[in-house]
Design a protein around this motif. Structure first.
Motif, PDB file in Angstrom:
ATOM      1  N   VAL A 126       0.850  -1.181   0.000  1.00  0.00           N
ATOM      2  CA  VAL A 126       0.000   0.000   0.000  1.00  0.00           C
ATOM      3  C   VAL A 126       0.888   1.234   0.000  1.00  0.00           C
ATOM      4  CG1 VAL A 126      -1.716   1.331   1.284  1.00  0.00           C
ATOM      5  CG2 VAL A 126      -1.887  -1.167   1.204  1.00  0.00           C
ATOM      6  N   LEU A 127       0.682   2.102  -0.977  1.00  0.00           N
ATOM      7  CA  LEU A 127       1.445   3.342  -1.094  1.00  0.00           C
ATOM      8  C   LEU A 127       0.628   4.472  -0.484  1.00  0.00           C
ATOM      9  CD1 LEU A 127       2.585   2.880  -4.811  1.00  0.00           C
ATOM     10  CD2 LEU A 127       3.925   2.402  -2.752  1.00  0.00           C
ATOM     11  N   GLY A 128       1.146   5.070   0.587  1.00  0.00           N
ATOM     12  CA  GLY A 128       0.422   6.113   1.298  1.00  0.00           C
ATOM     13  C   GLY A 128      -0.116   5.599   2.617  1.00  0.00           C
ATOM     14  N   ALA A 129      -0.406   6.535   3.532  1.00  0.00           N
ATOM     15  CA  ALA A 129      -0.884   6.146   4.862  1.00  0.00           C
ATOM     16  C   ALA A 129      -1.973   7.097   5.357  1.00  0.00           C
ATOM     17  CB  ALA A 129       0.274   6.099   5.850  1.00  0.00           C
ATOM     18  N   GLY A 130      -2.695   7.714   4.439  1.00  0.00           N
ATOM     19  CA  GLY A 130      -3.766   8.639   4.804  1.00  0.00           C
ATOM     20  C   GLY A 130      -5.082   7.925   5.041  1.00  0.00           C
ATOM     21  N   GLY A 131      -6.181   8.697   4.981  1.00  0.00           N
ATOM     22  CA  GLY A 131      -7.495   8.157   5.275  1.00  0.00           C
ATOM     23  C   GLY A 131      -7.901   7.013   4.357  1.00  0.00           C
ATOM     24  N   ARG A 153       6.014   8.548   2.894  1.00  0.00           N
ATOM     25  CA  ARG A 153       7.081   9.505   3.194  1.00  0.00           C
ATOM     26  C   ARG A 153       7.289   9.611   4.701  1.00  0.00           C
ATOM     27  NH1 ARG A 153       8.351  11.771  -1.528  1.00  0.00           N
ATOM     28  NH2 ARG A 153       6.710  12.215  -3.042  1.00  0.00           N
ATOM     29  N   SER A 154       6.193   9.717   5.459  1.00  0.00           N
ATOM     30  CA  SER A 154       6.276   9.811   6.914  1.00  0.00           C
ATOM     31  C   SER A 154       6.212   8.411   7.520  1.00  0.00           C
ATOM     32  CB  SER A 154       5.120  10.656   7.469  1.00  0.00           C
ATOM     33  OG  SER A 154       5.005  10.489   8.864  1.00  0.00           O
ATOM     34  N   GLN A 155       7.314   7.952   8.083  1.00  0.00           N
ATOM     35  CA  GLN A 155       7.344   6.628   8.691  1.00  0.00           C
ATOM     36  C   GLN A 155       6.420   6.557   9.911  1.00  0.00           C
ATOM     37  OE1 GLN A 155       9.911   4.084   7.253  1.00  0.00           O
ATOM     38  NE2 GLN A 155       9.076   5.529   5.775  1.00  0.00           N
ATOM     39  N   ASP A 156       6.339   7.639  10.673  1.00  0.00           N
ATOM     40  CA  ASP A 156       5.486   7.650  11.864  1.00  0.00           C
ATOM     41  C   ASP A 156       4.021   7.473  11.493  1.00  0.00           C
ATOM     42  OD1 ASP A 156       7.634   7.953  13.530  1.00  0.00           O
ATOM     43  OD2 ASP A 156       7.439  10.130  13.722  1.00  0.00           O
ATOM     44  N   LYS A 157       3.590   8.141  10.423  1.00  0.00           N
ATOM     45  CA  LYS A 157       2.197   8.025   9.989  1.00  0.00           C
ATOM     46  C   LYS A 157       1.892   6.604   9.530  1.00  0.00           C
ATOM     47  CE  LYS A 157      -1.250  10.586   7.338  1.00  0.00           C
ATOM     48  NZ  LYS A 157      -1.471  11.705   6.374  1.00  0.00           N
ATOM     49  N   ALA A 158       2.853   5.977   8.858  1.00  0.00           N
ATOM     50  CA  ALA A 158       2.670   4.603   8.415  1.00  0.00           C
ATOM     51  C   ALA A 158       2.597   3.652   9.607  1.00  0.00           C
ATOM     52  CB  ALA A 158       3.801   4.205   7.479  1.00  0.00           C
ATOM     53  N   ILE A 189      -0.225  -3.873  -5.845  1.00  0.00           N
ATOM     54  CA  ILE A 189       0.296  -2.576  -5.411  1.00  0.00           C
ATOM     55  C   ILE A 189      -0.864  -1.592  -5.461  1.00  0.00           C
ATOM     56  CG2 ILE A 189       1.884  -0.681  -5.920  1.00  0.00           C
ATOM     57  CD1 ILE A 189       2.715  -4.074  -7.282  1.00  0.00           C
ATOM     58  N   VAL A 190      -1.184  -0.966  -4.321  1.00  0.00           N
ATOM     59  CA  VAL A 190      -2.327  -0.057  -4.231  1.00  0.00           C
ATOM     60  C   VAL A 190      -1.828   1.356  -3.959  1.00  0.00           C
ATOM     61  CG1 VAL A 190      -4.569   0.379  -3.184  1.00  0.00           C
ATOM     62  CG2 VAL A 190      -3.635  -1.949  -3.186  1.00  0.00           C
ATOM     63  N   GLN A 191      -2.084   2.275  -4.871  1.00  0.00           N
ATOM     64  CA  GLN A 191      -1.658   3.668  -4.749  1.00  0.00           C
ATOM     65  C   GLN A 191      -2.813   4.477  -4.161  1.00  0.00           C
ATOM     66  OE1 GLN A 191      -0.554   7.145  -4.526  1.00  0.00           O
ATOM     67  NE2 GLN A 191      -2.000   7.229  -6.244  1.00  0.00           N
ATOM     68  N   THR A 192      -2.639   4.992  -2.942  1.00  0.00           N
ATOM     69  CA  THR A 192      -3.744   5.656  -2.241  1.00  0.00           C
ATOM     70  C   THR A 192      -3.520   7.153  -2.035  1.00  0.00           C
ATOM     71  OG1 THR A 192      -2.885   5.348   0.014  1.00  0.00           O
ATOM     72  CG2 THR A 192      -4.111   3.507  -0.963  1.00  0.00           C
TER      73      THR A 192
END
Length: 279
Positions: A126-131, A153-158, A189-192
């Motif tokens: 999964v690419l991205g860690a947002g909503g 990009r943000s490891q903490d958010k992931a 591969i999921v681009q979110t």
């Protein structure tokens, strides 16, 4: 019965939800209307007061209301509570209950063209860690997928996203560079993220040099329909999955919650694509 349905958010003038739900109403042979109720964040109480007064049967919620709407609901579904976001509200005997249909809607849109893709052996990136990533991550776990890695990009958010997992699932947090290096490991591969969305249509979140040609590359961006990532994946012989399919199927699930009608909507994917192309 005349269904009163709608969408709240800001801005929403461009939304295709009225068109989508009119297709659903016609398919289900139901009378109803789906309207846009727009207002900025500070107008939310007034918008909701109006929806209460007209006795709306259900409505969708988009930015910037997905989190703040929770404070105005009588009840919230357990998944929506964990995700801290609601995109669908159902009027149940005068009380409003909130749901999140994005994750399950995404999964429905994926297994329609790829019915054998998701199982315990499937390896997902999964690419991205947002909503959107949060909902999709949780829904994939619900399908029994055993390996789901997160690149952001943000490891903490992931890492925060990983706290949503239930049951046995193996997950790693990767940088985008690491994701590129390990790409051959993944079936899906999921681009979110919003990378590649209009007007920045040449942008691509990662390079696909190491992708397998039997992998599926999915991009939830639907404008443009063929993102640079999907174009690159197709050029390399991989399978692709378009974002507008998710848009349709999360709407299908919302409509099902409002009306109890589980519609077959696969034939509408191409029709929605034509609508997005202005045809």
């Amino acid at each position: 019965m005349m269904y009163k349905l709608g969408l709240i958010g800001h801005p929403i003038g461009h939304s295709l939800s009225p068109w989508i739900h009119q297709q659903f109403l016609d398919l289900a042979e139901l009378d109803g209307e789906y309207k846009l109720y727009e207002g900025d964040r500070y107008a939310l109480p007034g918008v909701l007061k109006h929806l209460k007064e007209i006795g709306i049967d259900g409505f969708n919620v988009t930015v910037p209301y997905k989190q703040v709407i929770v404070d105005y609901l009588d009840e919230i579904d357990s998944d929506a509570e964990i995700l801290s976001a609601v995109n669908t509200v159902v009027n149940i005997d005068g009380k409003w209950k909130g749901y999140s249909t994005d994750g399950e809607g995404y999964v429905r849109s994926l297994i329609e063209p790829y019915p054998n893709l998701l199982n315990r052996e499937t390896s997902v990136l999964v690419l991205g860690a947002g909503g959107a990533a949060r909902g999709i991550y949780r829904a994939l776990i619900g399908q029994g997928v055993d390996t789901i890695d997160i690149a952001n990009r943000s490891q903490d958010k992931a890492k925060d996203l990983l706290s949503l997992r239930l049951g046995e699932v193996k997950s790693r947090v990767l940088s985008y560079q690491q994701a590129e290096e390990h790409l051959a490991e993944y079936d899906l591969i999921v681009q979110t993220t919003s990378v590649g969305m209009k007007p920045n249509v040449e942008d691509q979140v990662i390079q696909l040099d190491n992708i397998r040609n039997d992998a599926v590359v999915s991009d939830i961006v639907y404008q443009p329909i063929m993102t640079q990532l999907l174009r690159d994946a197709s050029k390399r012989g991989a399978n692709i999955h378009h974002g507008h399919a998710m848009l349709l199927y999360q709407g299908q699930l919302a409509f099902e919650k409002w009306t109890g009608k589980n519609l077959a909507v696969a034939h509408l994917v191409d029709k929605l694509e034509n609508k997005l192309r202005g045809e």
